[in-house]
Design an enzyme around this catalytic site. Sequence first.
Site, PDB file in Angstrom:
ATOM      1  N   HIS A 166     -38.845  28.451  26.935  1.00 56.28           N
ATOM      2  CA  HIS A 166     -38.360  29.738  26.426  1.00 56.28           C
ATOM      3  C   HIS A 166     -36.847  29.750  26.485  1.00 56.28           C
ATOM      4  CE1 HIS A 166     -37.933  34.040  25.789  1.00 56.28           C
ATOM      5  NE2 HIS A 166     -39.168  34.003  25.321  1.00 56.28           N
TER       6      HIS A 166
ATOM      7  N   ASP B  31     -47.194  32.789  24.509  1.00 58.10           N
ATOM      8  CA  ASP B  31     -48.104  32.294  23.478  1.00 58.10           C
ATOM      9  C   ASP B  31     -49.089  31.250  23.977  1.00 58.10           C
ATOM     10  OD1 ASP B  31     -47.079  33.834  21.354  1.00 58.10           O
ATOM     11  OD2 ASP B  31     -45.335  32.516  21.232  1.00 58.10           O
TER      12      ASP B  31
HETATM   13  N1  CMC Z   1     -41.940  20.637  24.700  1.00 58.09           N
HETATM   14  C1  CMC Z   1     -41.149  19.590  25.031  1.00 58.09           C
HETATM   15  N2  CMC Z   1     -39.822  19.682  25.294  1.00 58.09           N
HETATM   16  C2  CMC Z   1     -39.280  20.896  25.203  1.00 58.09           C
HETATM   17  C3  CMC Z   1     -40.030  22.040  24.865  1.00 58.09           C
HETATM   18  C4  CMC Z   1     -41.402  21.874  24.624  1.00 58.09           C
HETATM   19  N3  CMC Z   1     -42.162  22.936  24.291  1.00 58.09           N
HETATM   20  N4  CMC Z   1     -39.221  23.132  24.835  1.00 58.09           N
HETATM   21  C5  CMC Z   1     -37.990  22.675  25.168  1.00 58.09           C
HETATM   22  N5  CMC Z   1     -38.023  21.328  25.375  1.00 58.09           N
HETATM   23  C6  CMC Z   1     -36.888  20.484  25.800  1.00 58.09           C
HETATM   24  C7  CMC Z   1     -35.946  20.212  24.634  1.00 58.09           C
HETATM   25  O1  CMC Z   1     -36.319  19.036  23.956  1.00 58.09           O
HETATM   26  C8  CMC Z   1     -34.625  20.089  25.345  1.00 58.09           C
HETATM   27  O2  CMC Z   1     -34.580  18.829  25.965  1.00 58.09           O
HETATM   28  P1  CMC Z   1     -33.162  18.047  26.123  1.00 58.09           P
HETATM   29  O3  CMC Z   1     -32.338  18.894  27.042  1.00 58.09           O
HETATM   30  O4  CMC Z   1     -33.532  16.722  26.708  1.00 58.09           O
HETATM   31  O5  CMC Z   1     -32.587  17.936  24.742  1.00 58.09           O
HETATM   32  C9  CMC Z   1     -34.717  21.125  26.463  1.00 58.09           C
HETATM   33  O6  CMC Z   1     -36.124  21.242  26.745  1.00 58.09           O
HETATM   34  C10 CMC Z   1     -34.163  22.506  26.103  1.00 58.09           C
HETATM   35  O7  CMC Z   1     -34.821  22.932  24.913  1.00 58.09           O
HETATM   36  P2  CMC Z   1     -34.115  23.703  23.710  1.00 58.09           P
HETATM   37  O8  CMC Z   1     -34.902  23.486  22.449  1.00 58.09           O
HETATM   38  O9  CMC Z   1     -32.667  23.367  23.678  1.00 58.09           O
HETATM   39  O10 CMC Z   1     -34.260  25.204  24.210  1.00 58.09           O
HETATM   40  P3  CMC Z   1     -34.152  26.482  23.308  1.00 58.09           P
HETATM   41  O11 CMC Z   1     -33.816  27.599  24.216  1.00 58.09           O
HETATM   42  O12 CMC Z   1     -33.252  26.244  22.135  1.00 58.09           O
HETATM   43  O13 CMC Z   1     -35.635  26.674  22.717  1.00 58.09           O
HETATM   44  C11 CMC Z   1     -37.908  27.239  22.468  1.00 58.09           C
HETATM   45  C12 CMC Z   1     -36.605  27.492  23.228  1.00 58.09           C
HETATM   46  C13 CMC Z   1     -38.918  28.336  22.826  1.00 58.09           C
HETATM   47  C14 CMC Z   1     -37.656  27.319  20.947  1.00 58.09           C
HETATM   48  C15 CMC Z   1     -38.460  25.847  22.852  1.00 58.09           C
HETATM   49  O14 CMC Z   1     -38.733  25.807  24.233  1.00 58.09           O
HETATM   50  C16 CMC Z   1     -39.707  25.462  22.054  1.00 58.09           C
HETATM   51  O15 CMC Z   1     -39.586  24.928  20.940  1.00 58.09           O
HETATM   52  N6  CMC Z   1     -40.939  25.744  22.595  1.00 58.09           N
HETATM   53  C17 CMC Z   1     -42.154  25.513  21.862  1.00 58.09           C
HETATM   54  C18 CMC Z   1     -42.391  26.634  20.851  1.00 58.09           C
HETATM   55  C19 CMC Z   1     -42.842  27.921  21.538  1.00 58.09           C
HETATM   56  O16 CMC Z   1     -43.727  27.923  22.368  1.00 58.09           O
HETATM   57  N7  CMC Z   1     -42.248  29.048  21.083  1.00 58.09           N
HETATM   58  C20 CMC Z   1     -42.611  30.383  21.579  1.00 58.09           C
HETATM   59  C21 CMC Z   1     -41.509  31.043  22.367  1.00 58.09           C
HETATM   60  S1  CMC Z   1     -42.115  32.479  23.265  1.00 58.09           S
HETATM   61  C22 CMC Z   1     -42.508  33.606  22.011  1.00 58.09           C
HETATM   62  C23 CMC Z   1     -41.331  34.320  21.494  1.00 58.09           C
HETATM   63  O17 CMC Z   1     -40.662  33.811  20.600  1.00 58.09           O
HETATM   64  O18 CMC Z   1     -41.050  35.451  21.987  1.00 58.09           O
END
Ligand code: CMC
Length: 426
Positions: free
Chosen positions: A305, A362
Amino acid sequence: MNAKISFEGNEYEFPVVEGSEKEFGIDISKLRGTTGGLITLDRGFKNTGSCESAITFLNGEEGILRYRGYSIEELAEKGSFLEVAYLLIFGELPTKTELEKFHKDIKAESHVDEEMKKILDGFPKSAHPMGVVSSLTSALIAFNPSSVNVESEEDMYNAIVKLLAKFPVICSWALRKSKGHPLDYGDNSLGYVENVLKMMFKKPNEDYKIDPVIASALNKLLILHADHEQNCSTSTVRIVGSSHAGLFASISAGVSALWGPLHGGANQAVIDMLEGIKADGGDTKKYMAKAKDKEDPFRLMGFGHRVYKNFDPRAKIIKKSADEVLGNLGVEDPVLDIAKGLEKEALEDDYFVKRKLYPNVDFYSGIIYRALGIPTNMFTVMFALGRLPGWIAQWREMRLKKEPIGRPRQIYTGENLREMKDIDNR
Ligand code: CMC
């Protein structure tokens, strides 16, 4: 309290704003003017506060979520979705009389113009319900053309009530269309959540009996999704509304933003992922390895998240509720075991621990929706139904505070001035 920025030998001071929960933000609204052009660059707005808001408090480090000062745990345990909607939008929990009036006013608006059916008819049965809901929400503008005078409390109230009344009808129509069922207007003698269920599931040749286990589970899920401060769809609603576009147009944009798999679309993506793992023999370790492999685009959906770097408090409640609902309904879903297995492995895995990746709202919600008989492609619509009061509350707050039009800046990295050559000489 001030913060200092030094740039090219000059020092500038900016006021620091303090929130009611001891959060601090540097107010840089005069940055460009005083420094002669300096701006901040913050991809994905990871460090940018776009507004001051009194609606929802979220502490991602400690896993705290509160609406108007009430803990999400208490609201989910004791509240009804409609009273939580009232709380979010108007700031206080309603009295019995206020809640009755609110519901009565919503019921009075719970019809959707018959001509809207022609628009729905234009969609193929296979259309994704989120696309249908976004389009129909936008189409509602044509049938409710008078723009809201935000200076008038009455006008504002009427627009809010209209939307809360008509949006669930549209959502249920999207489902009924995809199932080939005749459209239904529900039953105004029922509670708001019970009516949603009836509109979705009533067959033309049978009565629909409300199952209290299902109604209570849906009530809880809708409350848990009702607001989440400045997330992608809410920021979209605010920014569209900041141009003084109408409420329905702003909400329609919010629905589209929610659809993406990194946001609300994750609930569908989680079930698709769990089903995929099951079909592939249930080897969770293989998928954990894929999620960690930077060469592989696979992500563990429902994990991680932007704000929570601890357990998402909603996920904790939903996980418990998934066990209760499936138990009460006598549903056995093998993907629940796969989900629990994945969670256990992730929580013990260095990659996930180091990056503070926990299950989000989710991860388990889809398993409950499925047990309630809601098809997978409707999961994000259910999220939208729940988020509607939050979008409305944020839009209302933004308009009442007379926020300026949202218009970020950029750092241009393209070509410098060049001459346009004649087409034969390019
Ligand atoms: N699986 C594997 N690795 C992950 C995941 C995941 N679900 N989420 C984050 N990471 C890793 C990412 O690759 C990165 O690694 P590194 O530092 O080595 O590059 C690190 O963790 C930080 O991730 P980020 O993408 O920079 O973080 P963000 O804050 O931009 O993204 C997120 C947050 C929710 C988009 C992301 O965690 C994700 O894609 N999760 C899966 C989709 C999901 O479940 N979305 C629902 C969010 S909750 C509902 C709502 O939107 O309110």
